[in-house]
Scaffold this active site. Structure first.
Site, short mmCIF file in Angstrom:
data_model
loop_
_atom_site.label_atom_id
_atom_site.label_comp_id
_atom_site.label_asym_id
_atom_site.label_seq_id
_atom_site.Cartn_x
_atom_site.Cartn_y
_atom_site.Cartn_z
N CYS A 198 68.69 41.13 51.67
CA CYS A 198 69.49 39.93 51.41
C CYS A 198 70.81 39.94 52.17
O CYS A 198 71.52 38.94 52.21
CB CYS A 198 69.75 39.79 49.92
SG CYS A 198 70.69 41.14 49.20
N HIS A 253 86.11 40.90 40.78
CA HIS A 253 84.77 40.39 41.06
C HIS A 253 84.04 41.33 42.01
O HIS A 253 84.58 41.74 43.05
CB HIS A 253 84.89 39.00 41.71
CG HIS A 253 83.59 38.43 42.17
ND1 HIS A 253 82.66 37.89 41.30
CD2 HIS A 253 83.05 38.32 43.41
CE1 HIS A 253 81.62 37.46 41.99
NE2 HIS A 253 81.82 37.70 43.27
N HIS A 306 76.82 39.70 41.90
CA HIS A 306 75.97 39.11 40.87
C HIS A 306 74.80 40.02 40.55
O HIS A 306 74.41 40.86 41.37
CB HIS A 306 75.47 37.74 41.32
CG HIS A 306 76.54 36.70 41.36
ND1 HIS A 306 77.33 36.50 42.48
CD2 HIS A 306 77.00 35.83 40.41
CE1 HIS A 306 78.22 35.53 42.20
NE2 HIS A 306 78.04 35.11 40.97
N ASP A 341 65.29 40.34 39.93
CA ASP A 341 64.15 40.50 40.86
C ASP A 341 64.22 41.85 41.58
O ASP A 341 63.73 41.99 42.70
CB ASP A 341 64.13 39.35 41.87
CG ASP A 341 65.43 39.25 42.66
OD1 ASP A 341 66.32 40.12 42.49
OD2 ASP A 341 65.56 38.29 43.45
N ARG A 364 68.64 43.78 40.18
CA ARG A 364 69.25 43.81 41.51
C ARG A 364 70.72 43.46 41.37
O ARG A 364 71.07 42.30 41.14
CB ARG A 364 68.57 42.82 42.45
CG ARG A 364 69.31 42.66 43.81
CD ARG A 364 68.49 41.93 44.85
NE ARG A 364 68.14 40.58 44.45
CZ ARG A 364 68.77 39.47 44.88
NH1 ARG A 364 69.77 39.55 45.73
NH2 ARG A 364 68.36 38.28 44.47
#
Ligand code: FE
Length: 131
Positions: free
Chosen positions: A65, A102, A105, A109, A117
């Site tokens: 990703c 932060h 996320h 999956d 993940r």
């Protein structure tokens, strides 16, 4: 480690502008732009703001990703999860439990054994390589 009580002004002084935007303003670095998405070295990924240990390289995998991806936290207590309804989606935001910065996320999956993940910005991390 005691919870951080830094002000936003303190963070602005401490962090580079690009790290500030991600860590304190919840921006996302462009995919395949970060320092760590391809890293395979053994070591510990720590919070880029406060240095708390977050993810071991043992749980890092290539999710394809463009962001560093982990299938487990080093210690669940070092992360906080929040509902994120921005951009018309329901996502789970991951922040550092120590300083509230932060990180990225959490998606469901991921690979076995957890199916998780953690998709984390390189800019939110520092890497402490094993000696
Ligand atoms: Fe932190």
């Amino acid at each position: 480690m005691t919870p951080s009580n830094k002000t936003e002004a303190d963070w602005k002084k401490k962090l580079t502008p690009e790290r500030y935007r991600v860590l304190r303003e919840k921006d996302t670095e462009p995919a395949f732009s970060g320092q760590y998405y391809k890293t395979n070295d053994q070591g510990m990924y720590v919070c880029g703001a406060c240095g708390q240990a977050l993810f071991s390289s043992d749980t890092k995998y290539d999710a394809g990703c463009g962001w560093p991806s982990f299938y487990a936290a080093q210690d669940q207590g070092k992360l906080e999860l929040h509902d994120d309804l921005s951009y018309g989606m329901h996502r789970i935001e991951v922040t550092c439990s120590n300083c509230g910065s932060h990180l990225g996320h959490l998606f469901d999956d991921g690979p076995k054994p957890t199916g998780q993940r953690y998709c984390i910005n390189s800019l939110s991390l520092d890497f402490k390589k094993d000696k």
